[in-house]
Write a protein that holds these residues in place. Structure first.
Motif, mmCIF file in Angstrom:
data_model
loop_
_atom_site.group_PDB
_atom_site.id
_atom_site.type_symbol
_atom_site.label_atom_id
_atom_site.label_comp_id
_atom_site.label_asym_id
_atom_site.label_seq_id
_atom_site.Cartn_x
_atom_site.Cartn_y
_atom_site.Cartn_z
ATOM 1 N N SER A 196 0.837 -1.070 0.037
ATOM 2 C CA SER A 196 0.009 0.045 -0.136
ATOM 3 C C SER A 196 0.847 1.296 -0.049
ATOM 4 C CB SER A 196 -1.129 -0.082 1.169
ATOM 5 O OG SER A 196 -1.610 -1.132 1.192
ATOM 6 N N TYR A 197 2.071 1.125 0.738
ATOM 7 C CA TYR A 197 2.756 2.393 0.882
ATOM 8 C C TYR A 197 3.478 2.668 -0.352
ATOM 9 C CZ TYR A 197 6.928 5.138 2.863
ATOM 10 O OH TYR A 197 7.648 6.095 2.893
ATOM 11 N N THR A 198 4.042 1.307 -1.070
ATOM 12 C CA THR A 198 4.872 1.443 -2.371
ATOM 13 C C THR A 198 3.772 1.913 -3.538
ATOM 14 O OG1 THR A 198 4.918 -0.694 -2.479
ATOM 15 C CG2 THR A 198 6.635 0.466 -1.399
ATOM 16 N N GLY A 199 2.298 1.458 -3.399
ATOM 17 C CA GLY A 199 1.493 1.787 -4.582
ATOM 18 C C GLY A 199 1.763 0.375 -5.582
ATOM 19 N N CYS A 200 2.083 -0.547 -5.119
ATOM 20 C CA CYS A 200 2.285 -1.632 -5.999
ATOM 21 C C CYS A 200 1.560 -2.963 -5.628
ATOM 22 C CB CYS A 200 3.848 -2.270 -5.959
ATOM 23 S SG CYS A 200 4.327 -3.682 -6.739
ATOM 24 N N ASP A 201 0.943 -3.540 -6.581
ATOM 25 C CA ASP A 201 0.352 -4.742 -6.479
ATOM 26 C C ASP A 201 0.925 -5.834 -7.121
ATOM 27 O OD1 ASP A 201 -1.528 -6.887 -6.224
ATOM 28 O OD2 ASP A 201 -3.201 -6.049 -7.124
#
Length: 286
Positions: A152-157
């Motif tokens: 969530s913090y890095t904006g990666c899924d």
């Protein structure tokens, strides 16, 4: 291990099984207990490292917790009565309580309890289980929360972006990304994974060996010497070690979370056992 280092899954399965079969067949319950002690320390170190470093990376434990709360990942009081809902207050509290009852009288526990010298020591063993399961269970949940907060913090899924192909690779991927500039820490995580695998497998193999000899073979071999019984028990460990390899190769094809698969399997076995008991009672009554 495949997700962290690229080491083939098949080789990992064979290596873990071979190591577990080797020391379980040679050392018996004493080897299993002592290796479990060492492995639990390694597991604790690996889990703490992931939780601490992951929390620091997203801004601290409080920020990690807030990211999970805002993402709807922390729900302590979901009183949904629907039994088909996987995680509710009822399923977690009562379901976990019923499942935990089995920890007190399964074969692995009984073997450890009867291996001590006095009843007082046996009580200490049983009572020390509870805080141990609480600590490791809490750390496992925190690892999941750290994984969610990190992405969530890095904006990666990574799963949605097809970086990983299996949901079971989420945590290892977090570790490789988190510790890429910290030599040795990925190795500690790998060691904790292997420790968990070895301790679980060796305990199961030791338990199965005793059960097969006591409940099935001993009745037909009443006059067998202690040496012969020991050799047979060691061979049983080897045979079921090979079976475990086959099962592991089947499980590695499953794409869903392994924990959910295991829970479903255990529930199926419980239902089958209960139905079998009722069937036996019906036959005897007739």
């Amino acid at each position: 291990m495949a997700a962290v280092s690229g080491f083939p899954v098949g080789y990992s399965i064979v290596l873990v099984s071979a190591a577990s079969v080797f020391y379980t067949s040679l050392g018996g319950i004493k080897a299993v207990i002592w290796t479990d002690v060492i492995q639990s320390v390694i597991m604790l170190g690996g889990m703490l490292t992931v939780v601490i470093m992951g929390s620091i990376c997203v801004g601290g434990f409080h920020e990690m917790w807030l990211l999970n709360v805002n993402g709807g990942r922390v729900k302590f009081f979901d009183f949904d009565p629907n039994p088909l809902t996987r995680h509710t207050f009822w399923s977690l509290v009562f379901g976990k309580a019923i499942r935990s009852m089995g920890m007190g009288f399964n074969q692995s526990t009984i073997q450890r309890v009867v291996s001590v010298k006095t009843q007082k020591q046996a009580k200490i063993v049983v009572w020390s289980m509870f805080p141990g399961f609480v600590v490791f269970g809490t750390l496992a949940c925190l690892e999941g929360m750290v994984s969610y907060a990190y992405f969530s913090y890095t904006g990666c899924d990574p799963y949605g972006a097809k970086i990983i192909s299996n949901a079971n690779q989420v945590l290892p991927y977090v570790v490789t990304d988190l510790f890429q500039n910290l030599p040795g820490l990925s190795g500690l995580f790998l060691a904790s994974l292997f420790s968990a695998s070895l301790s679980t497998l060796s305990s199961a193999l030791s338990s199965i060996s005793v059960l097969v000899w006591t409940d099935f073979l001993q009745t037909h071999m009443k006059h067998a010497s202690e040496t012969k019984a020991t050799i047979i028990a060691k061979l049983v460990v080897v045979v079921f070690g090979l079976v475990s390899v086959g099962v592991a190769f089947l499980i590695k094809t499953i794409g869903g979370p392994l924990q959910q698969v295991l829970h479903f399997t255990l529930q199926t076995l419980w239902i089958a056992s209960v139905l079998n008991i009722f069937a036996q009672l019906d036959i005897r009554l007739q």
